[in-house]
Design a protein around this motif. Structure first.
Motif, PDB file in Angstrom:
ATOM      1  N   ASP A   3       0.745  -1.002  -0.003  1.00 46.10           N
ATOM      2  CA  ASP A   3      -0.113  -0.024   0.051  1.00 46.10           C
ATOM      3  C   ASP A   3       0.762   1.405   0.162  1.00 46.10           C
ATOM      4  O   ASP A   3       0.356   2.132   0.477  1.00 46.10           O
ATOM      5  CB  ASP A   3      -1.012   0.051   1.230  1.00 46.10           C
ATOM      6  N   ALA A  10      -1.567  10.077  -0.930  1.00 43.71           N
ATOM      7  CA  ALA A  10      -0.281   9.476  -0.211  1.00 43.71           C
ATOM      8  C   ALA A  10       0.917   9.872  -0.702  1.00 43.71           C
ATOM      9  O   ALA A  10       1.940   9.856  -0.095  1.00 43.71           O
ATOM     10  CB  ALA A  10      -0.512   7.799  -0.489  1.00 43.71           C
ATOM     11  N   ASP A  17       0.837   8.135   4.651  1.00 45.41           N
ATOM     12  CA  ASP A  17       0.773   6.942   3.675  1.00 45.41           C
ATOM     13  C   ASP A  17       0.898   5.800   4.788  1.00 45.41           C
ATOM     14  O   ASP A  17       2.051   5.401   5.093  1.00 45.41           O
ATOM     15  CB  ASP A  17       1.735   7.069   2.727  1.00 45.41           C
ATOM     16  N   GLU A 189      -5.844   2.833   9.878  1.00 45.41           N
ATOM     17  CA  GLU A 189      -6.475   3.791   9.214  1.00 45.41           C
ATOM     18  C   GLU A 189      -5.404   5.255   9.893  1.00 45.41           C
ATOM     19  O   GLU A 189      -4.983   5.056  10.840  1.00 45.41           O
ATOM     20  CB  GLU A 189      -7.841   4.506   9.639  1.00 45.41           C
ATOM     21  N   GLU A 201      -6.167   7.517   4.863  1.00 45.43           N
ATOM     22  CA  GLU A 201      -5.906   6.329   4.459  1.00 45.43           C
ATOM     23  C   GLU A 201      -6.637   5.232   5.189  1.00 45.43           C
ATOM     24  O   GLU A 201      -6.650   5.547   6.442  1.00 45.43           O
ATOM     25  CB  GLU A 201      -4.343   6.065   4.280  1.00 45.43           C
ATOM     26  N   ASP A 229      -7.918   7.491  -4.089  1.00 47.25           N
ATOM     27  CA  ASP A 229      -8.290   8.202  -3.069  1.00 47.25           C
ATOM     28  C   ASP A 229      -9.708   8.353  -2.485  1.00 47.25           C
ATOM     29  O   ASP A 229     -10.089   8.322  -1.429  1.00 47.25           O
ATOM     30  CB  ASP A 229      -7.881   9.994  -3.640  1.00 47.25           C
ATOM     31  N   ASN A 232      -9.767   5.246  -0.433  1.00 43.53           N
ATOM     32  CA  ASN A 232      -9.278   5.481   0.874  1.00 43.53           C
ATOM     33  C   ASN A 232     -10.056   6.131   2.041  1.00 43.53           C
ATOM     34  O   ASN A 232     -10.002   6.010   3.114  1.00 43.53           O
ATOM     35  CB  ASN A 232      -8.128   6.179   0.731  1.00 43.53           C
TER      36      ASN A 232
END
Length: 374
Positions: A3, A10, A17, A189, A201, A229, A232
């Motif tokens: 990820d 990110a 991130d 998260e 995220e 995004d 996320n």
């Protein structure tokens, strides 16, 4: 790259991130569950955690699929345990950054960053600091596979992230917090810190965003849409309706691409045209059985695949630090486990994780410089 760099936000805010999430029964303390959140790809030894972020683990009990459910149907319960970690910006005279972990019982547990002893409270132990990035994958070969539309793995391959560091948070909690249930869903998260928390995220399983959602060229519906995004910002346990059609179109197309790389179809589309893996991927949290013992290798997706076969799972599931999960993922994507293992040519980090808290290997004091992004 698992990820790492999983979308424009990110890339522009690497401190938020999340690179990887792991969960497994403690090999050191039976009756405890280990939660790992890695962030800040390619961290330098001097890097610190953000005082503007909330680093969060969320855990929910999972109800197994019904006997009539032909799919992967683990259903998250409404009960939820949250473990939050926050940090303060060090002052001019401070030698170490200080953090606080709020345990499932609400206890605030102080600790110092890079202190191997970490902090401890009732049923909780926590560490935060720089560690060796444990992710095992030949990322260049995986990206070449997508670009050239043919398997590009070699043996041996090379681990792009080997020798690079991350900022890691490790929390070990007593399983007595977990409602007496065996199956638990885990997601991590990063959120903005303050009275209004915005999710930056969220991560469950590896490579959902970069290998399965990022490629645009196979998607006949949203070919120009950078979707990560949006993904996320979603709640992993309650995916919203607004963009679900876009996620499904992207996954159906990209999963069909992966399946076709060996020249045959192993995942036949369902009656509605959906790829059989799409629902599993959208239930994007790690599934761990906290009643089973720690096993080093081969646990990732074992619970989910057993459920699909209608069989009882045999391992703790989840994701351990030294498990070569990418071979499992590539094999399922390409041949559904009906053919040879699809290996990326790398099997272990040059500095593997240990079986002692905080588990992740010591950081590289002289990591390579990260590549520039243009």
């Amino acid at each position: 790259m698992s990820d790492h760099i999983s979308g424009p936000r990110a890339l522009s805010n690497p401190i938020a991130d999340i690179t990887d999430v792991y969960t497994f029964p403690s090999p050191e303390k039976p009756g405890c569950l280990v939660l790992v959140l890695n962030t800040m790809p390619m961290a330098k030894p001097s890097d610190l955690f953000s005082d503007g972020l909330l680093y969060r683990f969320r855990l929910r009990p999972l109800h197994p699929p019904s006997p009539n459910d032909a799919g992967w149907g683990f259903v998250p319960g409404e009960e939820e345990i949250v473990v939050d970690c926050v940090f303060v910006a060090p002052g001019a005279g401070d030698r170490q950054q200080q953090g606080t972990c709020v345990s499932p019982s609400g206890e605030s547990i102080p600790f110092f960053v890079n202190d191997l002893e970490g902090g401890s409270g009732r049923g909780v132990r926590v560490f935060a600091g720089t560690r060796w990035d444990p992710f095992i994958m030949d990322a260049r070969a995986a990206l070449a596979t997508i670009a050239n539309r043919e398997l590009a793995f070699t043996d041996p391959g090379s681990i792009f992230l080997d020798g690079k560091n991350v900022l890691s948070i490790v929390v070990e909690i007593d399983t007595s917090f977990l409602w007496g249930r065996d199956l638990v869903g885990v997601v991590a998260e990063t959120l903005t810190r303050g009275t209004f928390n915005v999710r930056i995220e969220r991560v469950g399983r590896p490579e959902v965003k970069n290998m399965m959602l990022a490629p645009k060229e196979f998607d006949p519906v949203n070919r120009d849409l950078e979707i990560r995004d949006l993904y996320n910002m979603e709640d992993a346990f309650h995916l919203g309706d607004s963009y679900q059609g876009a996620y499904r179109a992207r996954l159906d197309a990209n999963l069909a691409f992966w399946d076709g790389l060996d020249g045959k179809v192993d995942w036949h589309a369902e009656a509605n045209g959906s790829h059989p893996l799409t629902d599993l991927i959208l239930a994007d949290y790690l599934i761990v059985d906290v009643t089973k013992p720690y096993v080093e290798h081969g646990t990732f997706l074992e619970i989910e695949l057993a459920a699909r076969r209608g069989e009882a799972h045999q391992t703790c599931g989840g994701r351990t630090l030294n498990d070569d999960v990418m071979d499992t993922i590539f094999t399922q994507l390409v041949n559904a486990g009906h053919g040879p293992t699809i290996r990326d040519g790398v099997d272990s980090a040059t500095r593997p994780a240990t079986r002692n808290f905080p588990y992740l290997a010591t950081p590289n004091p002289n990591p390579p410089e990260p590549p520039e992004h243009h």
